[in-house]
Design a protein around this motif. Structure first.
Motif, PDB file in Angstrom:
ATOM      1  N   TRP A 170       1.088  -1.753  -0.090  1.00 15.06           N
ATOM      2  CA  TRP A 170       0.096  -0.743   0.139  1.00 15.06           C
ATOM      3  C   TRP A 170       1.279   1.237   0.046  1.00 15.06           C
ATOM      4  O   TRP A 170       1.836   1.597   0.557  1.00 15.06           O
ATOM      5  N   ALA A 171       0.520   1.681  -1.115  1.00 16.99           N
ATOM      6  CA  ALA A 171       1.025   3.801  -0.767  1.00 16.99           C
ATOM      7  C   ALA A 171       0.086   4.592  -0.791  1.00 16.99           C
ATOM      8  O   ALA A 171      -1.039   4.171  -2.064  1.00 16.99           O
ATOM      9  N   LEU A 172       0.077   5.711  -0.873  1.00 16.97           N
ATOM     10  CA  LEU A 172      -0.979   6.947  -1.010  1.00 16.97           C
ATOM     11  C   LEU A 172      -1.029   7.234  -2.295  1.00 16.97           C
ATOM     12  O   LEU A 172      -0.336   7.049  -2.937  1.00 16.97           O
ATOM     13  N   LYS A 173      -1.813   7.495  -2.855  1.00 15.65           N
ATOM     14  CA  LYS A 173      -2.042   8.135  -4.532  1.00 15.65           C
ATOM     15  C   LYS A 173      -1.406   9.314  -4.600  1.00 15.65           C
ATOM     16  O   LYS A 173      -0.392   9.619  -5.936  1.00 15.65           O
ATOM     17  N   GLN A 174      -0.819   9.840  -3.853  1.00 18.94           N
ATOM     18  CA  GLN A 174       0.151  11.275  -3.603  1.00 18.94           C
ATOM     19  C   GLN A 174       1.086  10.627  -4.386  1.00 18.94           C
ATOM     20  O   GLN A 174       2.402  11.423  -5.155  1.00 18.94           O
ATOM     21  N   ASP A 175       2.117   9.517  -3.615  1.00 25.66           N
ATOM     22  CA  ASP A 175       3.495   8.994  -3.442  1.00 25.66           C
ATOM     23  C   ASP A 175       2.937   8.500  -4.933  1.00 25.66           C
ATOM     24  O   ASP A 175       4.582   8.880  -5.896  1.00 25.66           O
ATOM     25  N   TYR A 176       2.428   7.606  -5.417  1.00 23.32           N
ATOM     26  CA  TYR A 176       2.463   7.195  -6.698  1.00 23.32           C
ATOM     27  C   TYR A 176       2.492   8.253  -8.174  1.00 23.32           C
ATOM     28  O   TYR A 176       3.089   8.146  -8.886  1.00 23.32           O
ATOM     29  N   ALA A 177       1.406   9.799  -7.136  1.00 22.83           N
ATOM     30  CA  ALA A 177       1.522  10.804  -8.470  1.00 22.83           C
ATOM     31  C   ALA A 177       3.316  11.608  -8.420  1.00 22.83           C
ATOM     32  O   ALA A 177       3.226  11.963 -10.091  1.00 22.83           O
ATOM     33  N   GLU A 178       3.545  11.791  -7.323  1.00 24.64           N
ATOM     34  CA  GLU A 178       4.892  12.277  -7.901  1.00 24.64           C
ATOM     35  C   GLU A 178       5.970  11.177  -8.149  1.00 24.64           C
ATOM     36  O   GLU A 178       6.687  11.667  -8.252  1.00 24.64           O
ATOM     37  N   ALA A 179       6.037  10.252  -8.465  1.00 26.85           N
ATOM     38  CA  ALA A 179       6.470   9.316  -9.189  1.00 26.85           C
ATOM     39  C   ALA A 179       6.489   9.001 -10.453  1.00 26.85           C
ATOM     40  O   ALA A 179       7.726   9.574 -11.158  1.00 26.85           O
ATOM     41  N   ALA A 180       5.498   9.574 -10.633  1.00 28.13           N
ATOM     42  CA  ALA A 180       4.986   9.407 -12.138  1.00 28.13           C
ATOM     43  C   ALA A 180       5.500  10.990 -12.694  1.00 28.13           C
ATOM     44  O   ALA A 180       6.578  10.954 -13.821  1.00 28.13           O
ATOM     45  N   ALA A 181       5.479  12.035 -12.139  1.00 24.34           N
ATOM     46  CA  ALA A 181       5.668  13.800 -12.470  1.00 24.34           C
ATOM     47  C   ALA A 181       7.090  13.109 -12.720  1.00 24.34           C
ATOM     48  O   ALA A 181       8.072  14.061 -13.091  1.00 24.34           O
ATOM     49  N   ALA A 182       7.681  12.467 -11.354  1.00 22.09           N
ATOM     50  CA  ALA A 182       9.495  12.380 -11.708  1.00 22.09           C
ATOM     51  C   ALA A 182       9.416  11.399 -13.128  1.00 22.09           C
ATOM     52  O   ALA A 182      10.890  12.284 -13.792  1.00 22.09           O
ATOM     53  N   VAL A 183       8.872  10.694 -13.826  1.00 21.50           N
ATOM     54  CA  VAL A 183       8.794  10.071 -14.840  1.00 21.50           C
ATOM     55  C   VAL A 183       8.747  11.785 -16.033  1.00 21.50           C
ATOM     56  O   VAL A 183       9.985  11.034 -16.360  1.00 21.50           O
ATOM     57  N   LEU A 184       8.223  11.375 -16.216  1.00 21.74           N
ATOM     58  CA  LEU A 184       7.544  12.351 -16.747  1.00 21.74           C
ATOM     59  C   LEU A 184       8.590  13.604 -17.419  1.00 21.74           C
ATOM     60  O   LEU A 184       8.450  13.919 -18.128  1.00 21.74           O
ATOM     61  N   SER A 185       8.971  14.095 -15.847  1.00 21.99           N
ATOM     62  CA  SER A 185       9.801  15.711 -16.103  1.00 21.99           C
ATOM     63  C   SER A 185      11.297  15.090 -16.269  1.00 21.99           C
ATOM     64  O   SER A 185      11.877  16.231 -16.365  1.00 21.99           O
ATOM     65  N   GLY A 186      11.868  14.399 -15.878  1.00 21.05           N
ATOM     66  CA  GLY A 186      12.905  14.005 -15.532  1.00 21.05           C
ATOM     67  C   GLY A 186      13.705  13.183 -16.737  1.00 21.05           C
ATOM     68  O   GLY A 186      12.764  13.048 -18.147  1.00 21.05           O
ATOM     69  N   SER A 187      15.007  12.689 -16.698  1.00 24.08           N
ATOM     70  CA  SER A 187      15.726  12.096 -17.948  1.00 24.08           C
ATOM     71  C   SER A 187      16.032  10.308 -18.009  1.00 24.08           C
ATOM     72  O   SER A 187      16.097  10.224 -16.062  1.00 24.08           O
ATOM     73  N   GLY A 188      16.241   9.954 -18.826  1.00 20.03           N
ATOM     74  CA  GLY A 188      16.873   8.412 -18.174  1.00 20.03           C
ATOM     75  C   GLY A 188      15.765   7.409 -18.268  1.00 20.03           C
ATOM     76  O   GLY A 188      16.413   6.735 -17.259  1.00 20.03           O
ATOM     77  N   HIS A 189      14.846   7.309 -18.871  1.00 15.81           N
ATOM     78  CA  HIS A 189      13.486   6.632 -18.269  1.00 15.81           C
ATOM     79  C   HIS A 189      13.181   6.166 -18.975  1.00 15.81           C
ATOM     80  O   HIS A 189      11.991   5.686 -18.772  1.00 15.81           O
ATOM     81  N   GLU A 190      13.583   6.185 -20.370  1.00 18.07           N
ATOM     82  CA  GLU A 190      13.065   5.146 -21.892  1.00 18.07           C
ATOM     83  C   GLU A 190      13.382   3.326 -21.659  1.00 18.07           C
ATOM     84  O   GLU A 190      14.462   3.225 -20.619  1.00 18.07           O
ATOM     85  N   ASN A 191      12.005   3.232 -22.111  1.00 17.39           N
ATOM     86  CA  ASN A 191      12.200   1.194 -21.702  1.00 17.39           C
ATOM     87  C   ASN A 191      12.026   1.173 -20.347  1.00 17.39           C
ATOM     88  O   ASN A 191      13.349   0.139 -20.507  1.00 17.39           O
ATOM     89  N   THR A 192      11.750   2.020 -19.338  1.00 19.03           N
ATOM     90  CA  THR A 192      12.136   0.957 -17.938  1.00 19.03           C
ATOM     91  C   THR A 192      10.192   0.661 -17.879  1.00 19.03           C
ATOM     92  O   THR A 192       9.021   0.641 -18.413  1.00 19.03           O
ATOM     93  N   VAL A 193      10.901  -0.395 -16.770  1.00 16.23           N
ATOM     94  CA  VAL A 193       9.798  -0.511 -15.594  1.00 16.23           C
ATOM     95  C   VAL A 193       9.536  -0.958 -14.843  1.00 16.23           C
ATOM     96  O   VAL A 193      10.907  -1.229 -13.697  1.00 16.23           O
ATOM     97  N   TYR A 194       9.523  -0.075 -13.789  1.00 11.78           N
ATOM     98  CA  TYR A 194       8.883   0.355 -12.760  1.00 11.78           C
ATOM     99  C   TYR A 194       7.830  -0.721 -11.504  1.00 11.78           C
ATOM    100  O   TYR A 194       7.270  -0.038 -11.844  1.00 11.78           O
ATOM    101  N   GLU A 195       8.336  -1.005 -11.108  1.00 15.36           N
ATOM    102  CA  GLU A 195       7.310  -2.073 -10.023  1.00 15.36           C
ATOM    103  C   GLU A 195       7.220  -0.700  -8.270  1.00 15.36           C
ATOM    104  O   GLU A 195       7.957  -0.383  -7.772  1.00 15.36           O
ATOM    105  N   LEU A 196       6.724  -0.564  -8.486  1.00 14.39           N
ATOM    106  CA  LEU A 196       5.894   0.791  -7.040  1.00 14.39           C
ATOM    107  C   LEU A 196       5.156   0.543  -6.998  1.00 14.39           C
ATOM    108  O   LEU A 196       4.399  -0.341  -6.401  1.00 14.39           O
ATOM    109  N   SER A 197       5.700  -0.058  -5.110  1.00 11.62           N
ATOM    110  CA  SER A 197       5.695  -0.316  -4.182  1.00 11.62           C
ATOM    111  C   SER A 197       5.423   0.734  -2.658  1.00 11.62           C
ATOM    112  O   SER A 197       6.571   0.908  -2.438  1.00 11.62           O
TER     113      SER A 197
END
Length: 293
Positions: A170-197
């Motif tokens: 379990w994690a808050l939606k806010q944590d999942y959202a901030e992780a998504a924002a980091a991927v969208l705005s950051g670099s080096g995330h091409e062709n990645t799979v993140y197991e978020l937990s």
């Protein structure tokens, strides 16, 4: 760089946009929504609001035009519906020559026994076939998914499960959202799979944490799947949802969400919100509004 978030007026999508606005100029953010009126708050903050409906592919060409990085939030429904909508979005992304797609999937999608998993696997595969660089954000489980159980406890009921000792991240939606924002705005995330937990816990451990927050003992009632279905029906849960909820309990019991990973903390650059703190936030919001957060 132009980032577009689909489903931006939903609970997760709105949190992703708000997270992006902390680090990305509003002029570089766009949202695709079915109802323009519901996104006026974002427009007022300088975000470009575009009309896009996954059931109307002609709207997606203009919605995705000029977009570099696209965030597709998975839609809900039966397999035929979600695949039709997803394929419309992916085809439009190809036509618009989008350079990167991030997609919200589910934990261990390639092997998960979850009822939800086949749809997520198929949607991941549809993105892979485009050749567009991607990132699959495989979210474990939202702490907010337990609001019904939390409300039951607040009303004096036990925490009812048939999940046994199965663990959930379990994690808050806010944590999942901030992780998504980091991927969208950051670099080096091409062709990645993140197991978020978040931290893996049993329902007993989660109920104990809730007891700490409420300063009272929370009784956990372990039942079998049939009894769980009857209790959910008696609680007013729509019958169409009950098989999914029972399968969820069964899947947890069999270890379907017991998948350890620190990817979420890596993307956040900090520890996940502690479960006690997350529960406290949810309880406070329920107390203020008398309804779901």
């Amino acid at each position: 760089m132009k980032i577009l978030v689909t489903g931006a007026t939903g609970e997760l999508g709105s949190k992703v946009v708000n997270a992006l606005l902390k680090t990305v100029p509003a002029s570089q953010i766009a949202v695709s929504v079915r109802s323009i009126e519901k996104a006026e708050e974002f427009r007022a903050r300088g975000v470009e609001v575009r009309h896009g409906d996954f059931e109307k592919p002609e709207t997606l060409d203009s919605a995705f035009s000029g977009i570099d990085r696209l965030f597709i939030i998975s839609t809900a429904g039966d397999f035929e519906t979600i695949m039709r909508q997803h394929n419309h979005a992916v085809a439009a992304a190809q036509r618009a020559q989008v350079k990167f797609i991030a997609y919200t999937s589910v934990t261990n999608a390639s092997e998960s026994p979850l009822d939800l998993a086949p749809g997520h696997r198929a949607r991941e595969e549809a993105i892979l076939k485009t050749g567009i660089p991607y990132s699959f954000l495989r979210n474990n489980w939202y702490l907010e998914n337990e609001i019904g159980s939390i409300q039951g406890v607040l009303a004096g009921m036990p925490w009812v499960i048939s999940a046994g000792t199965g663990k959930v991240g379990w994690a808050l939606k806010q944590d999942y959202a901030e992780a998504a924002a980091a991927v969208l705005s950051g670099s080096g995330h091409e062709n990645t799979v993140y197991e978020l937990s978040g931290q893996l816990l049993t329902h007993d451990e989660l109920a104990s944490a809730l007891g700490t927050v409420l300063a009272k003992e929370v009784l956990v009632q372990q039942v079998d799947d049939a009894a769980y279905a009857d209790i959910m029906k008696g609680a007013g849960v729509p019958e169409s949802y009950i098989p999914m909820l029972v399968n969820m309990q069964k899947t947890i019991r069999e270890g379907g969400l017991d998948f350890e990973s620190n990817d979420l903390e890596k993307l956040l650059g900090r520890p996940c919100t502690p479960v006690n703190e997350g529960l406290n936030q949810i309880v406070s919001q329920i107390s203020k509004t008398g309804k779901e957060v």
